[in-house]
Write an enzyme that holds these catalytic residues in place. Structure first.
Site, PDB file in Angstrom:
ATOM      1  N   GLY A 264      -9.391  -7.503   3.732  1.00  0.00           N
ATOM      2  CA  GLY A 264      -8.962  -8.356   4.848  1.00  0.00           C
ATOM      3  C   GLY A 264      -9.332  -7.644   6.135  1.00  0.00           C
TER       4      GLY A 264
ATOM      5  CB  ILE B 106      -6.156  -3.450   7.145  1.00  0.00           C
ATOM      6  CG1 ILE B 106      -5.025  -4.062   7.958  1.00  0.00           C
ATOM      7  CG2 ILE B 106      -5.997  -1.929   7.072  1.00  0.00           C
ATOM      8  CD1 ILE B 106      -3.633  -3.890   7.355  1.00  0.00           C
TER       9      ILE B 106
ATOM     10  NE  ARG C 113      -6.695 -13.532  -2.206  1.00  0.00           N
ATOM     11  CZ  ARG C 113      -5.720 -13.869  -1.403  1.00  0.00           C
ATOM     12  NH1 ARG C 113      -4.744 -14.590  -1.852  1.00  0.00           N
ATOM     13  NH2 ARG C 113      -5.693 -13.500  -0.147  1.00  0.00           N
TER      14      ARG C 113
ATOM     15  CB  ILE D 269      -2.676   1.953   3.609  1.00  0.00           C
ATOM     16  CG1 ILE D 269      -4.000   1.206   3.379  1.00  0.00           C
ATOM     17  CG2 ILE D 269      -2.913   3.423   3.815  1.00  0.00           C
ATOM     18  CD1 ILE D 269      -4.925   1.228   4.592  1.00  0.00           C
TER      19      ILE D 269
ATOM     20  NE  ARG E 180       4.858  -4.268   2.491  1.00  0.00           N
ATOM     21  CZ  ARG E 180       4.280  -4.032   3.662  1.00  0.00           C
ATOM     22  NH1 ARG E 180       3.479  -2.984   3.811  1.00  0.00           N
ATOM     23  NH2 ARG E 180       4.531  -4.813   4.706  1.00  0.00           N
TER      24      ARG E 180
ATOM     25  CD  GLU F 188       7.909   2.063   1.855  1.00  0.00           C
ATOM     26  OE1 GLU F 188       8.419   1.605   2.899  1.00  0.00           O
ATOM     27  OE2 GLU F 188       6.742   1.872   1.546  1.00  0.00           O
TER      28      GLU F 188
ATOM     29  CG  HIS G 201       5.685   1.723   5.384  1.00  0.00           C
ATOM     30  ND1 HIS G 201       6.154   0.762   4.528  1.00  0.00           N
ATOM     31  CD2 HIS G 201       4.719   1.079   6.110  1.00  0.00           C
ATOM     32  CE1 HIS G 201       5.520  -0.372   4.723  1.00  0.00           C
ATOM     33  NE2 HIS G 201       4.635  -0.199   5.687  1.00  0.00           N
ATOM     34  CB  ILE G 202       3.624   6.536   9.584  1.00  0.00           C
ATOM     35  CG1 ILE G 202       2.700   7.357   8.671  1.00  0.00           C
ATOM     36  CG2 ILE G 202       5.043   7.096   9.597  1.00  0.00           C
ATOM     37  CD1 ILE G 202       2.458   8.780   9.160  1.00  0.00           C
ATOM     38  N   GLY G 203       1.888   3.384   8.847  1.00  0.00           N
ATOM     39  CA  GLY G 203       0.623   2.708   9.186  1.00  0.00           C
ATOM     40  C   GLY G 203       0.577   2.207  10.622  1.00  0.00           C
TER      41      GLY G 203
HETATM   42  O1  LIG Z   1       2.211  -4.352   8.981  1.00  0.00           O
HETATM   43  C1  LIG Z   1       2.653  -4.007   7.894  1.00  0.00           C
HETATM   44  O2  LIG Z   1       3.146  -4.812   7.093  1.00  0.00           O
HETATM   45  C2  LIG Z   1       2.606  -2.600   7.500  1.00  0.00           C
HETATM   46  O3  LIG Z   1       3.174  -2.242   6.537  1.00  0.00           O
HETATM   47  C3  LIG Z   1       1.804  -1.646   8.313  1.00  0.00           C
HETATM   48  O4  LIG Z   1       1.830  -0.359   7.781  1.00  0.00           O
END
Ligand SMILES: O=C(O)C(=O)CO
Length: 393
Positions: free
Chosen positions: A225, A227, A247, A307, A309, A338, A357-359
């Site tokens: 997608g 990201i 997909r 990155i 879930r 988490e 979970h620091i994306g």
């Molecule tokens: O935007 C989201 O759902 C995230 O988990 C980013 O890390």
């Protein structure tokens, strides 16, 4: 003619109590400011911002600052984070909404519940249950700040006639960055290196291990997608060979722009990649997408990066694969749950990096997500086209 156009422009904007003069002022402002800036005018009228300097001059004389009570009510759920994040976010939201915290809501449910037209969900932590929805008769929209909405029961929410929105644009760059950071950190064993560098026992710098290189390695992206595509753009700068499984296949021009090759079968990607990065949404189809079988297809020198879930990976299978070196290493920004329980076997391994979970945990991302969420919420409340609505499947 012009006036009728002005009235047309006004239509999608519902007048709320206390805005009795807004229609008159709006027409007056359109007349003096021109149609080009009509959205800004509305913005300025309500929120005191206008990107156009001419507008700023014209409007300031006319603008009535709306009282907190006149702004649409938003219930903020778990704004969390550090004090700084809380203050900045709250300040941003307050420009547009009458902010109601969960505490205020619970203390004065009867009065507050009528005021709340929208809920702002910070990241993916809190969920929204039936009981909360039943207590908010005027709720129109839940604005999720973040792209993943797996924590929300979309079907149930939609049965209340409430819309859900997310923020796919704001999250793309920072989340792609964390994917690259995890890949590089795991490849070069950065965490172990840091520990040696700062340990009081270290007398001289020497390591008895070696990392692997990202440059020219093969990266397999599962979930291409926005990201995933940003990751591919970055990986190209490292001269990586890029495979992807998705997909839907991306357009040829998009593939060519980043030099990505489509693998129709995920198995092919798993067998060929040095780094496998998971960037799919969590859905029933992707739940435990990577289990024992998939891990056994990967190279023993390969690294798994997640990155998306936590539940996309069968974590028991991952523990086993890392313990018995079926794969070289893993780097996870997400786990299930988490945080992991402190005695979880994944926390005892040295061939893993786990981040909390620091994306999107950057100053810029938090703001951009909030702005995207606010734009979504306002679009729903004003009956305008919604930039990013999420629909139940
Ligand atoms: O935007 C989201 O759902 C995230 O988990 C980013 O890390």
């Amino acid at each position: 003619m012009f006036m009728s156009k002005a009235f047309n422009l006004l239509k999608p904007i519902p007048l709320m109590s206390g805005q009795t003069n807004l229609a008159y002022k709006f027409i007056h402002l359109v007349a003096s400011h021109g149609r080009r800036c009509h959205r800004s005018v509305i913005y300025k009228q309500r929120y005191r911002t206008c990107p156009c300097s001419a507008g700023r001059r014209t409007i300031s004389a006319e603008t009535k600052v709306m009282a907190k009570e006149e702004l649409p009510g938003v219930l903020i759920l778990d704004i969390g984070g550090t004090q700084g994040v809380l203050e900045n976010l709250a300040a941003l939201l307050k420009k547009h909404f009458h902010l109601i915290t969960m505490k205020e809501f619970l203390e004065n449910k009867e009065e507050m519940s009528k005021k709340i037209q929208s809920v702002f969900v910070f990241e993916c932590r809190p969920t929204i249950d039936r009981e909360l929805l039943e207590s908010l008769p005027n709720l129109k929209v839940i604005g999720n700040s973040g792209v993943g909405v797996d924590h929300l029961d979309l079907k149930m929410i939609s049965s209340f006639g409430v819309k859900v929105t997310n923020t796919p644009h704001a999250v793309a760059d920072p989340t792609a960055d964390i994917g690259m950071a995890l890949m590089l950190a795991s490849a070069r064993r950065l965490v172990e290196g840091c520990q040696i560098a700062v340990s009081p026992d270290t007398k001289h710098f020497a390591v008895d291990w070696l990392g692997v290189e990202v440059t020219r390695a093969t990266l397999g992206i599962i979930g291409m997608g926005s990201i995933g595509y940003k990751v591919a753009q970055r990986a190209r700068a490292f001269n990586m060979r890029i495979l992807y499984h998705n997909r839907n296949r991306r357009r040829k021009e998009e593939e060519e722009a980043v030099g990505a090759h489509y693998c129709e079968k995920m198995e092919d990607l798993l067998q060929q990649s040095d780094f496998v990065m998971l960037i799919v949404n969590l859905t029933p189809e992707t739940h435990r997408l990577i289990g024992k079988k998939e891990l056994s297809l990967m190279k023993p020198t390969a690294t798994l990066i997640n990155i998306s879930r936590g539940a996309v990976i069968d974590q028991d299978a991952l523990v086993e694969a890392l313990q018995s070196k079926v794969i070289r290493a893993a780097a996870l920004d997400v786990t299930y749950p988490e945080p992991l329980p402190r005695d979880h076997p994944l926390l005892k391994l040295n061939n893993i990096i786990i981040t909390p979970h620091i994306g999107t945990a950057t100053v810029q991302a938090i703001h951009m997500m909030a702005e995207e969420a606010i734009a979504n919420i306002l679009a729903v409340l004003n009956g305008q086209p919604i930039p990013s609505e999420v629909f139940p499947k």
